[in-house]
Design an enzyme around this catalytic site. Structure first.
Site, short mmCIF file in Angstrom:
data_model
loop_
_atom_site.label_atom_id
_atom_site.label_comp_id
_atom_site.label_asym_id
_atom_site.label_seq_id
_atom_site.Cartn_x
_atom_site.Cartn_y
_atom_site.Cartn_z
CE LYS A 117 33.81 46.95 40.54
NZ LYS A 117 34.77 47.08 39.48
CE LYS A 199 32.01 41.00 38.01
NZ LYS A 199 33.32 40.79 37.41
CE LYS A 202 39.94 43.06 34.39
NZ LYS A 202 39.15 44.23 34.82
P1 ATP Z 1 36.86 44.53 38.27
O1 ATP Z 1 36.79 43.58 39.43
O2 ATP Z 1 38.00 45.48 38.36
O3 ATP Z 1 35.55 45.22 37.97
P2 ATP Z 1 36.26 42.60 36.22
O4 ATP Z 1 36.84 41.24 36.29
O5 ATP Z 1 34.84 42.77 36.60
O6 ATP Z 1 37.22 43.59 37.02
P3 ATP Z 1 35.94 44.44 33.99
O7 ATP Z 1 37.11 45.11 33.37
O8 ATP Z 1 35.09 45.23 34.94
O9 ATP Z 1 36.48 43.11 34.72
O10 ATP Z 1 35.01 43.87 32.84
C1 ATP Z 1 35.49 43.51 31.55
C2 ATP Z 1 34.47 42.64 30.84
O11 ATP Z 1 34.46 41.32 31.42
C3 ATP Z 1 33.03 43.15 30.94
O12 ATP Z 1 32.39 42.92 29.69
C4 ATP Z 1 32.40 42.27 31.99
O13 ATP Z 1 31.01 42.13 31.83
C5 ATP Z 1 33.12 40.95 31.75
N1 ATP Z 1 33.18 40.12 32.94
C6 ATP Z 1 33.70 40.49 34.13
N2 ATP Z 1 33.64 39.47 35.00
C7 ATP Z 1 33.04 38.44 34.36
C8 ATP Z 1 32.67 37.11 34.74
N3 ATP Z 1 32.94 36.67 35.97
N4 ATP Z 1 32.08 36.33 33.84
C9 ATP Z 1 31.82 36.78 32.59
N5 ATP Z 1 32.13 38.02 32.16
C10 ATP Z 1 32.73 38.85 33.03
MG MG Z 2 33.97 44.72 36.62
#
Ligand code: ATP
Ligand code: MG
Length: 332
Positions: A117, A199, A202
């Site tokens: 990040k 990965k 969002k």
């Molecule tokens: P950001 O990009 O803002 O970090 P994010 O998509 O990573 O958003 P988070 O809110 O950080 O989402 O994570 C929420 C949950 O979703 C956590 O348990 C994280 O491990 C899981 N997660 C995030 N991305 C993935 C993915 N690509 N595949 C599986 N699990 C995921």
């Molecule tokens: Mg995340």
């Protein structure tokens, strides 16, 4: 909830940094829902974590309430579980400060999310981004959680929570329960549709890289059709076929079919057929969530009252741990 028999405690959260993706759902939230039968569950919208990257205040407010509605639409049941918004329970920030003083600069510097990040937000490498895992340790340890259902990207952070808990308990006796991450066998890391070595996230600026849970069918099908694969035209799970492996993983989780079954189903067929099948199946899989979400968003006052109830219940539990911590440390 049954009296006497103590169930394990499950704790997890999601940041309101955008709309929940298929990755968040498969990797984490889907398991939050199934855990409700075996565990006492506590799930939160991690808005304090979200401000570690720049947020527009109005958008953050909107995304937070929508994220809360969305976890309920996915099946988190406020009758069975405690669902709340992190900033409405002040003990998270309070315990986080104490734990800051029991975490080492060196160990925090090794966190890969911080490195990723920092690279992505080079103009805003704030201290909150660095201490993010300490706030997450506070989230987990406040509730004496046994299990933390997360995607594999958060494994390192649960491990640091364990390290901090162990260190604190070593000094003051058994204050914190030792949490264990729960990472699903399939779908622990759903990859970006635009770059299957990264990965799915969002908060990705490229809207074609992820599928949001609330997207309409056409858009889901279009994004999967456009997703990056290879030129081999062979639907098979193999090293080096990151894009196809990712779509096969998604299709497998959504349909319950094994990789061998999927390979057989698409033998002799091109990626066009395969992608269309994945797109249609995913869209149908997500459609009921969208319907429930729209119904919930129709009554904001009710949603806010559910969040307030959840925060009240969470706070009652959190206060117990926090006052014990203050006592142990010597804070008046
Ligand atoms: P950001 O990009 O803002 O970090 P994010 O998509 O990573 O958003 P988070 O809110 O950080 O989402 O994570 C929420 C949950 O979703 C956590 O348990 C994280 O491990 C899981 N997660 C995030 N991305 C993935 C993915 N690509 N595949 C599986 N699990 C995921
Ligand atoms: Mg995340």
């Amino acid at each position: 909830m049954e009296q006497n028999v103590k169930k394990p405690i499950s704790l997890s959260g999601i940041q309101p940094t955008g709309v929940m993706t298929l990755g968040n759902y498969i990797g984490a939230v889907k398991n939050w829902v199934t855990f409700q039968d075996e565990c006492d569950c506590i799930y939160m919208i991690a808005n304090l974590h979200a401000i570690t990257v720049k947020q527009d205040p109005a958008a953050l407010r909107k995304n937070t309430l929508e994220a809360f509605a969305l976890i309920l639409a996915c099946g988190v049941d406020p009758e069975k579980s405690i669902a709340f918004i992190q900033s409405q329970v002040p003990q998270h920030a309070e315990l986080s400060w104490v734990l800051n003083c029991y975490a080492q600069f060196g160990e925090m510097s090794r966190m890969t999310q911080f490195k990723d990040k920092s690279r992505k937000h080079a103009d805003n490498i704030n201290v909150g981004l660095f201490t993010y895992p300490i706030l997450m340790a506070a989230d987990i340890l406040l509730y004496q959680a046994d299990v933390v259902p997360v995607g594999v990207d958060q494994k390192q952070h649960v491990e640091i929570a364990r390290d901090i808990a162990g260190r604190f308990n070593g000094l003051y006796g058994d204050v914190f329960k030792m949490p264990t991450p729960f990472i699903p066998k399939a779908g622990a890391k759903i990859m970006s549709l635009a770059d299957p070595t990264k990965k799915m996230s969002k908060s990705d600026d490229n809207l074609n890289s992820f599928i949001a849970i609330l997207e309409d069918k056409d858009s889901i099908i279009r994004k999967i059709k456009r997703s990056v694969t290879d030129s081999e035209a062979l639907v098979a799970y193999r090293e080096g076929k990151d894009g196809i492996n990712n779509l096969m993983t998604i299709y497998s989780v959504v349909t319950g079919k094994s990789f061998e079954e999927i390979e057989r189903e698409f033998e002799g067929k091109g990626y066009g057929d395969f992608k269309l099948a994945v797109g249609e199946t995913v869209a149908d899989y997500l459609a009921p969530v969208k319907d429930r979400f729209n119904a919930l968003m129709g009554d904001k006052a009710y949603l806010e009252s559910l969040a307030a109830d959840g925060a009240e219940k969470a706070s009652r539990l959190a206060r117990r741990t926090l006052s014990k911590v203050y006592r142990k440390v010597g804070l008046l």
